[in-house]
Design an enzyme around this catalytic site. Structure first.
Site: not given
Ligand code: PEP
Ligand code: MG
Length: 582
Positions: A219, A460, A484, A531
């Protein structure tokens, strides 16, 4: 003690150490010394060290004749302690939010626990002794039981039992818990700080925390982050009186403390501090602001994290949620499989710290570049296209179920979503969902609480893009992993530096794929985000907004820059041309 243990299981993971604080006033001339620990919150603090040490409390065992009066004295002290905790809870709630305030609720609950109270009153009655002795003995006994438990969460409860006992002892002795006893802001140097101590500190008087102990999820660390104070833990520094009152510099970024810095260091660090403050001030202006375009289109900006230590940055940068928690880092950091309990505790901490904001945790994504010895994976000629991620999880169901159990259990403590990596087919998704149902049924049978969890998939692989209309009918959301996706769509190894020049995520092939996924998601009523690293590419923000992408998940430090870009964009003005060009 069993009811107490049971209640604690249902409660939130919090840590506490106790004791009263005293400041020693020496202050000797030293030559610069550098100590290192772990920075849990960035920033530079320059000021004098204030050394904290706990007073040893000696509890005397006195014979008592008037037992009912002694029981009343204890009752009264208990009531006062509970009142204090309620006040602390309110203070913490206002200052650092519900998740961080909850510890004081837990302490109140512990103070009302029957087993704990029975033990104290029994000792007073059967041994005809003073309340202090009964409280001290019960505190020690219970703490010992907790610390001998295997479960890490339970072990840590020992400190909480001691904390509540100490509070009653303080009340019984007529004292109040001390706060900082200085007029100028100081760097607080302690062995460890309990949450109750931390929130009682006058924030204007604390420049930084430096502790010998503490964990990233303690904490002290959590509160330091929320309080925006640089903090170092696990610092290899003695609590020597010679440091008290000595000038020091705390660098929360590198995890170092410079005691009695030389002129050069001081000048350098003052400059670093000024630059840091300037940068923060600029970005600060965007905190609390919406991610909204000039023409009123909104987008969620979330953060990517690799472990729970990153939460500090997430909070600091005002992320709307966590869009990708790469859970494989939990496995990578260890020399053996993380247990359900270990995972649960981490997911729960993250969920709690995000206090109701969305936390998307991706299930184990190892293989390819992320190899783990204890998995004993066979050598592959083409690991990026090999035995990895969801393929391993579906093959080693027990491993997968352990993680899913931990995730579902943690879902009772916040807003957790689960995301599955490297999907190529509807069959895989159906198989995953069947396993998820098994896990839920098991938890239900065991009476273990869990909440509704959104299930999503990473898009991906080109195959997933092409069947995204079908996949959208199976899940609650999509998140495009452009790292990916680019390597598979362009047939370019993302690890190969020689191919870096042609690893082009702006390739029309990729942008069209992203658009296709967005359209298929929306046509089927689900949300979608990105992401992969591309999400933070400001030269594509207009494009993503034009496609109607719902969420972009980026490194915490890039959030405010992205927010700035979103707020400067007028989608209506650029949309038609951008979409035509893709
Ligand atoms: C990606 O492949 O774009 C992704 C977010 O995962 P990582 O980079 O962990 O493969
Ligand atoms: Mg990935």
């Amino acid at each position: 003690i069993f009811s107490l243990i049971y209640n604690l299981i249902l409660h939130i993971n919090h840590y506490c150490v106790l004791g009263m604080i005293c400041i020693l006033d020496t202050g000797k001339e030293l030559h610069m010394q550098i100590f290192n620990g772990k920075g849990v919150f960035g920033g530079i603090a320059i000021g004098k060290i204030s050394l904290y040490r706990r007073k040893e409390k000696k509890i005397k065992r006195n014979h008592i004749d008037d037992i009912p009066a002694e029981l009343d004295r204890f009752e009264e002290a208990k009531r006062t302690a509970i009142k204090q905790l309620q006040e602390l809870y309110n203070k913490a709630l206002a200052e650092v939010g519900e998740a961080n305030a909850a510890i004081f609720e837990v302490h109140q609950m512990m103070l009302e626990d029957e087993d704990y109270l029975d033990s104290i009153t029994n000792i007073i009655k059967t041994q005809s002794v003073n309340a202090e002795y009964a409280v001290g003995t019960t505190g020690d006994n219970f703490a010992q039981i907790f610390s001998s438990m295997e479960d890490a969460y339970m072990k840590e409860r020992a400190a909480d039992v001691k904390d509540i006992s100490e509070r009653i002892l303080t009340v019984l002795s007529g004292g109040s818990q001390q706060v900082i006893n200085t007029n100028e802001p100081v760097i607080v140097l302690a062995d460890d700080l309990a949450p109750s101590e931390t929130v009682q500190l006058d924030k204007d008087k604390v420049l930084a925390f430096v502790t010998q102990l503490g964990s990233t999820n303690s904490h002290t660390a959590i509160l330091a982050r929320t309080m925006n104070i640089p903090a170092l833990i696990s610092v290899n520094m003695e609590l020597s009186e010679e440091y008290d009152g000595v000038l020091a510099v705390v660098d929360g970024y590198t995890g170092s403390i410079y005691v009695d810095p030389d002129e050069d260091t001081l000048t350098k660090m003052k400059k670093k501090q000024a630059e840091d403050l300037e940068k923060k001030a600029l970005l600060e202006q965007l905190k609390g602001k919406e991610n909204i375009t000039l023409d009123g289109k909104k987008i969620n900006i979330y953060a990517n994290i690799g472990n729970s230590n990153d939460i500090a940055n997430v909070l600091k940068n005002d992320a709307g949620g966590i869009g990708l928690f790469r859970s494989e880092f939990l496995y990578l950091e260890k020399s053996d499989y993380p247990t359900e309990e270990e995972q649960f505790s981490i997911y729960k901490t993250v969920a709690e710290n995000m206090a109701g904001k969305k936390v998307i945790i991706r299930t184990l994504d190892i293989g390819a570049d992320k190899q783990i010895d204890y998995f004993n994976l066979e050598h592959e000629d083409n690991p990026a296209m090999g035995y990895r991620a969801i393929r391993i999880c579906l093959d080693r169901k027990e491993l997968f179920k352990t993680q899913l159990r931990a995730l579902y259990r943690a879902s009772a403590y916040g807003k957790i979503s689960i995301m599955f990596p490297m999907i190529i087919s509807v069959t895989e998704v159906k198989e995953i969902k069947a396993i998820v149902e098994e896990v839920k049924a098991e938890l239900k049978n065991q009476g273990i609480p869990y909440s509704d969890v959104e299930l999503g998939i990473m898009i991906e692989t080109p195959a997933a893009v092409m069947i995204s209309d079908l996949l959208a009918k199976e899940v609650d959301f999509f998140s495009i992993g452009t790292n990916d996706l680019t390597q598979y769509a362009l047939a370019i190894d993302r690890q190969n530096p020689r191919l870096d020049k042609i690893y082009d995520s702006h390739h029309k092939g990729i942008l069209r794929m992203i658009k296709m996924v967005a359209d298929n998601a929306h046509a089927n009523g689900i949300w979608m985000g990105i992401c992969g690293e591309l999400a933070a590419d400001l030269s594509l923000t207009e494009t993503f907004l034009s496609m109607g992408i719902d969420e972009l998940s980026v490194s915490p430090s890039l959030i405010l820059g992205l927010r700035k870009k979103v707020r400067e964009t007028n989608v209506d003005e650029v949309k038609t041309k951008i979409l035509k060009d893709i």
